[in-house]
Enzyme design. Structure first.
Site: not given
Ligand code: ADP
Ligand code: ADP
Ligand code: ZN
Length: 217
Positions: A13, A88, A127, A161, A172
């Site tokens: 995302k 979420r 990541r 992170r 998660r």
């Molecule tokens: P989210 O915001 O949904 O938690 P991220 O955008 O941070 O996910 O992506 C998680 C990890 O996967 C990052 O290290 C990113 O570089 C990698 N990544 C994102 N999209 C892809 C993809 N389509 N294929 C392979 N790796 C990806």
């Molecule tokens: P990822 O996409 O890898 O799960 P985020 O960066 O979106 O990570 O979120 C990291 C953490 O922040 C989550 O595990 C949660 O603890 C908190 N968080 C983020 N967005 C929300 C939300 N909309 N509702 C509740 N907790 C959230």
């Protein structure tokens, strides 16, 4: 345009939001980034959120709804925004509907990024981000062009992170399946759900999202 990127942790995302926000004049609103900034700054919100985040649990609806309600009032959101990591839970989705109704705004699309759980673990454990500009990277899938130097700003400092470890990933993913996945039928009923293949490579996912956004314009 108001668009939600919906998908499990590690689905891509943030990566996609960073790539498409400029192209479509949308601002990326990442509740995860905002909460991490609050934790780093030691604000009241940050103090309340820290333990939940480190344990891989969702922060309370009250906190994140408050953050988003304030944020969408800012000027840069007038052109439209891209929600990354919000809503979420059903309660957050309802709160968002109310905020948008109140402002006479429409939700244009909810883009579901479908990714297998095994791939999510690899994405999350590999990541890291630039400590200066927050550009996202991955140990295997997305390395900087010059080893150890951010493509975007030239910084040589990177962060991982605190919650990106195997222990929190299962918690998660459980939260995602139990609390967030039920939003899919909710948005499907509203006629705004678009599902894409998040297993494709990064550019492949971007082009699917561009197709969806292009079909709305
Ligand atoms: P989210 O915001 O949904 O938690 P991220 O955008 O941070 O996910 O992506 C998680 C990890 O996967 C990052 O290290 C990113 O570089 C990698 N990544 C994102 N999209 C892809 C993809 N389509 N294929 C392979 N790796 C990806
Ligand atoms: P990822 O996409 O890898 O799960 P985020 O960066 O979106 O990570 O979120 C990291 C953490 O922040 C989550 O595990 C949660 O603890 C908190 N968080 C983020 N967005 C929300 C939300 N909309 N509702 C509740 N907790 C959230
Ligand atoms: Zn950088």
């Amino acid at each position: 345009m108001i668009v939600i990127l919906l998908g499990p942790p590690g689905a891509g995302k943030g990566t996609q939001a960073q790539k498409i926000q400029t192209a479509h004049g949308l601002v990326q609103l990442s509740t995860g980034d905002m909460l991490r900034a609050a934790v780093a700054a030691g604000t009241e919100v940050g103090k309340k959120a820290k333990d939940f985040m480190e344990a891989g649990k969702l922060v309370t609806d009250e906190i994140v709804v408050g953050i988003i309600a304030d944020r969408i009032e800012e000027d840069d959101c007038k052109q439209g925004f891209l929600l990354d990591g919000f809503p979420r839970t059903a309660q957050q989705a309802e709160a968002l509907d109310n905020m948008l109704n109140h402002k006479n705004l429409n939700l244009d699309a909810v883009i579901e990024m479908k990714v297998d759980d095994e791939a999510l673990v690899d994405r999350i454990t590999g990541r890291y981000t630039c400590a200066n500009c927050n550009q996202g990277y991955h140990e295997v899938n997305l390395k900087p062009k010059v080893d150890g130097v951010c493509d975007n700003c030239g910084s040589t400092n990177f962060n991982r992170r605190a919650d990106d470890n195997r222990e929190t990933v299962s918690s998660r993913l459980e939260s995602y399946h139990a609390q967030t996945a039920p939003l899919l039928p909710y948005y499907e009923t509203k006629g705004v759900l678009k599902t894409i293949d998040g297993m494709a490579d990064i550019d492949g996912v971007t082009s699917q999202i561009n197709d969806v956004l292009g079909s709305l314009a």
